[in-house]
Enzyme design. Structure first.
Site, short mmCIF file in Angstrom:
data_model
loop_
_atom_site.label_atom_id
_atom_site.label_comp_id
_atom_site.label_asym_id
_atom_site.label_seq_id
_atom_site.Cartn_x
_atom_site.Cartn_y
_atom_site.Cartn_z
N GLY A 10 35.89 29.88 38.30
CA GLY A 10 35.05 31.07 38.47
C GLY A 10 35.53 32.23 37.60
O GLY A 10 36.59 32.16 36.95
N GLN A 11 34.73 33.30 37.62
CA GLN A 11 35.04 34.47 36.80
C GLN A 11 36.40 35.08 37.16
O GLN A 11 37.28 35.23 36.31
CB GLN A 11 33.93 35.52 36.97
CG GLN A 11 34.24 36.78 36.21
CD GLN A 11 33.24 37.91 36.40
OE1 GLN A 11 33.26 38.84 35.62
NE2 GLN A 11 32.40 37.84 37.40
N LEU A 36 35.70 23.53 49.64
CA LEU A 36 35.78 24.53 50.71
C LEU A 36 34.84 24.23 51.87
O LEU A 36 34.94 24.88 52.92
CB LEU A 36 35.50 25.93 50.15
CG LEU A 36 36.75 26.71 49.71
CD1 LEU A 36 37.54 25.99 48.66
CD2 LEU A 36 36.38 28.10 49.25
N ALA A 59 34.00 31.16 46.21
CA ALA A 59 32.97 31.58 47.17
C ALA A 59 31.64 30.98 46.77
O ALA A 59 31.45 30.58 45.62
CB ALA A 59 32.86 33.11 47.20
N ASP A 101 30.38 44.41 48.18
CA ASP A 101 29.56 45.55 48.61
C ASP A 101 28.30 45.08 49.33
O ASP A 101 27.64 45.89 50.00
CB ASP A 101 29.17 46.41 47.40
CG ASP A 101 28.37 45.61 46.38
OD1 ASP A 101 28.83 44.52 46.00
OD2 ASP A 101 27.28 46.06 45.97
N TYR A 124 23.95 35.95 52.04
CA TYR A 124 25.23 36.05 51.33
C TYR A 124 26.11 37.14 51.97
O TYR A 124 27.28 36.91 52.29
CB TYR A 124 24.97 36.33 49.85
CG TYR A 124 26.19 36.71 49.06
CD1 TYR A 124 27.18 35.77 48.76
CD2 TYR A 124 26.39 38.02 48.60
CE1 TYR A 124 28.30 36.12 48.02
CE2 TYR A 124 27.50 38.37 47.86
CZ TYR A 124 28.46 37.43 47.57
OH TYR A 124 29.58 37.78 46.86
N LYS A 128 29.65 36.69 53.94
CA LYS A 128 30.88 37.33 53.46
C LYS A 128 31.50 38.23 54.54
O LYS A 128 32.71 38.30 54.69
CB LYS A 128 30.60 38.13 52.19
CG LYS A 128 30.22 37.30 50.97
CD LYS A 128 31.33 36.40 50.45
CE LYS A 128 32.47 37.17 49.80
NZ LYS A 128 33.49 36.26 49.22
N TRP A 148 29.75 44.22 41.59
CA TRP A 148 29.24 44.20 40.21
C TRP A 148 30.36 43.84 39.23
O TRP A 148 30.67 44.60 38.31
CB TRP A 148 28.62 45.54 39.84
CG TRP A 148 27.45 45.98 40.66
CD1 TRP A 148 27.03 45.48 41.86
CD2 TRP A 148 26.52 47.02 40.34
NE1 TRP A 148 25.92 46.14 42.30
CE2 TRP A 148 25.59 47.10 41.39
CE3 TRP A 148 26.40 47.90 39.29
CZ2 TRP A 148 24.54 48.01 41.40
CZ3 TRP A 148 25.36 48.83 39.29
CH2 TRP A 148 24.44 48.88 40.33
N1 LIG Z 1 30.69 38.43 40.66
C1 LIG Z 1 30.42 39.55 41.35
O1 LIG Z 1 29.70 40.43 40.86
C2 LIG Z 1 31.03 39.77 42.71
C3 LIG Z 1 30.69 40.95 43.40
C4 LIG Z 1 31.25 41.18 44.64
C5 LIG Z 1 32.12 40.26 45.19
N2 LIG Z 1 32.42 39.12 44.53
C6 LIG Z 1 33.35 38.17 45.15
O2 LIG Z 1 34.42 37.92 44.25
C7 LIG Z 1 34.89 36.58 44.42
C8 LIG Z 1 34.95 35.89 43.07
O3 LIG Z 1 33.66 35.90 42.48
P1 LIG Z 1 33.38 35.30 41.03
O4 LIG Z 1 32.48 36.26 40.32
O5 LIG Z 1 34.65 34.89 40.38
O6 LIG Z 1 32.53 34.02 41.44
P2 LIG Z 1 32.05 32.75 40.56
O7 LIG Z 1 32.32 33.00 39.12
O8 LIG Z 1 30.66 32.44 41.01
O9 LIG Z 1 33.03 31.59 41.04
C9 LIG Z 1 32.95 31.05 42.33
C10 LIG Z 1 33.89 29.87 42.38
O10 LIG Z 1 33.85 29.32 43.70
C11 LIG Z 1 33.82 27.92 43.58
N3 LIG Z 1 33.20 27.27 44.73
C12 LIG Z 1 31.96 27.46 45.23
N4 LIG Z 1 31.73 26.62 46.25
C13 LIG Z 1 32.86 25.88 46.40
C14 LIG Z 1 33.26 24.83 47.27
N5 LIG Z 1 32.43 24.34 48.22
N6 LIG Z 1 34.50 24.32 47.13
C15 LIG Z 1 35.34 24.77 46.17
N7 LIG Z 1 35.03 25.75 45.31
C16 LIG Z 1 33.80 26.30 45.43
C17 LIG Z 1 33.01 27.66 42.33
O11 LIG Z 1 33.29 26.36 41.87
P3 LIG Z 1 32.25 25.54 40.96
O12 LIG Z 1 32.46 26.09 39.56
O13 LIG Z 1 32.67 24.13 41.13
O14 LIG Z 1 30.87 25.83 41.50
C18 LIG Z 1 33.52 28.75 41.40
O15 LIG Z 1 34.68 28.34 40.73
C19 LIG Z 1 33.97 35.94 45.46
O16 LIG Z 1 34.58 36.04 46.72
C20 LIG Z 1 32.72 36.80 45.44
O17 LIG Z 1 32.06 36.78 46.68
C21 LIG Z 1 31.90 38.85 43.28
#
Ligand SMILES: NC(=O)c1ccc[n+]([C@@H]2O[C@H](COP(=O)([O-])OP(=O)(O)OC[C@H]3O[C@@H](n4cnc5c(N)ncnc54)[C@H](OP(=O)(O)O)[C@@H]3O)[C@@H](O)[C@H]2O)c1
Length: 292
Positions: A10-11, A36, A59, A101, A124, A128, A148
């Site tokens: 993930g990011q 997960l 997530a 948020d 979602y 969370k 964001w």
């Molecule tokens: N991006 C945003 O703007 C944002 C904003 C607010 C909060 N957040 C929070 O920040 C955190 C990181 O977000 P991110 O942007 O890095 O998310 P992301 O790029 O969408 O990455 C999510 C990761 O979770 C993994 N995942 C999903 N389902 C899974 C499962 N069942 N078992 C194992 N792994 C699983 C995905 O794996 P796969 O690649 O295999 O699908 C991916 O590596 C999260 O908690 C998110 O809720 C993000």
């Protein structure tokens, strides 16, 4: 410092792995290593790990699909982090988790503080919020709400908008949604820097608990996109403001959800950078990697 990290691709996961060399060893688990949706696998991974801290960057982040798949969203975003926190409590390990948020309804006239009531508008956000509550049962848990998120890594709004702006003549962007962008690379740096403090601290220390982490300032989705796109000399698109209602997405979004980071600043002495220079720097780095 050894960190067991749920999420590898993930990011934020990628940003943490990029920030770690020379400071922490990251053992990152992909979905193939630990799904997960299987709470017992999550617990087993923590009980077997040789680590000083556990970090959850994984997530179910697909906000619109979550409306049709609430069981999966709650399993990944609430049950799994709850199982992680419980296993960390069993081993007396600090646990760091990320939230959003989207736990707020966005009906506010000022940035949200941690003690504001959470009233999520979509599946979602509800999943969370349930995750936060389960995680915070552990006395050595940290929940950082972010919003964001953008960076050089993974799928994110800045990289997506830059790409679309090269492909399209006209790009319609929502102008009636407001929040605080979060530099994912600054977040990763903070997580790696704070890890030794969390590891050394006892339960009850103010460095555990719920915090908001974001850049300084507030903006609209439109100005967020524009700040990035204006950096690309090869952009084609003309930006046109539109409304959330016009997009008619399945999941309602909070119209205004800026995060107040005063608690983070007071407890960790961390000063967030204003969002615009952080977005511009990231856009410049992304554009430098695009084909000419
Ligand atoms: N991006 C945003 O703007 C944002 C904003 C607010 C909060 N957040 C929070 O920040 C955190 C990181 O977000 P991110 O942007 O890095 O998310 P992301 O790029 O969408 O990455 C999510 C990761 O979770 C993994 N995942 C999903 N389902 C899974 C499962 N069942 N078992 C194992 N792994 C699983 C995905 O794996 P796969 O690649 O295999 O699908 C991916 O590596 C999260 O908690 C998110 O809720 C993000």
């Amino acid at each position: 410092m050894r960190i067991l990290q749920f999420g590898r691709t993930g990011q934020v996961a990628t940003a943490v792995q990029a920030a770690a060399p020379g400071r922490a060893e990251i053992v990152a688990l992909s979905r193939a290593d630990c799904d997960l949706e299987i709470s017992e696998a999550v617990r087993a991974a923590i009980l077997a790990a040789d680590c000083d801290l556990v970090l959850n960057t994984a997530a179910f982040t697909h906000v619109d699909p979550a409306e049709a798949r609430p069981e999966e969203a709650f399993s990944v975003n609430a049950a799994a982090p709850g199982a992680m926190a419980a296993a960390c409590a069993e081993r007396d390990l600090p646990f760091v988790h990320l939230s959003t948020d989207a736990v707020f309804d966005g009906l506010t006239d000022r940035p949200y503080v941690e003690s504001d009531e959470a009233r999520p508008l979509n599946v979602y956000g509800r999943s969370k919020l349930a995750g936060e509550q389960a995680v915070l049962a552990h006395s050595k848990a940290v929940v950082l709400r972010i919003s964001w998120v953008f960076s050089r890594y993974g799928r994110n709004y800045v990289s997506f908008m830059l790409r679309l702006a090269r492909e399209r003549e006209v790009l319609k962007v929502v102008a009636d949604q407001f929040g605080t962008p979060t530099d994912g690379e600054a977040l990763a740096d903070f997580l790696v820097a704070a890890a030794p403090r969390w590891t050394a601290a006892s339960a009850g220390d103010p460095i555990f608990g719920l915090f908001h982490f974001a850049n300084a300032g507030e903006t609209s989705r439109f100005d967020f996109a524009k700040a990035a796109i204006d950096r690309d000399p090869l952009t084609r698109a003309r930006l046109e403001p539109t409304t959330q209602a016009a997009f008619a997405e399945p999941a309602p979004r909070p119209p205004r959800s800026p995060l107040d980071t005063g608690k983070l600043q007071a407890v960790f002495g961390f000063t967030p950078e204003p969002w615009r220079p952080a977005v511009e720097r990231t856009a410049d780095r992304l554009v430098a990697g695009f084909p000419a």
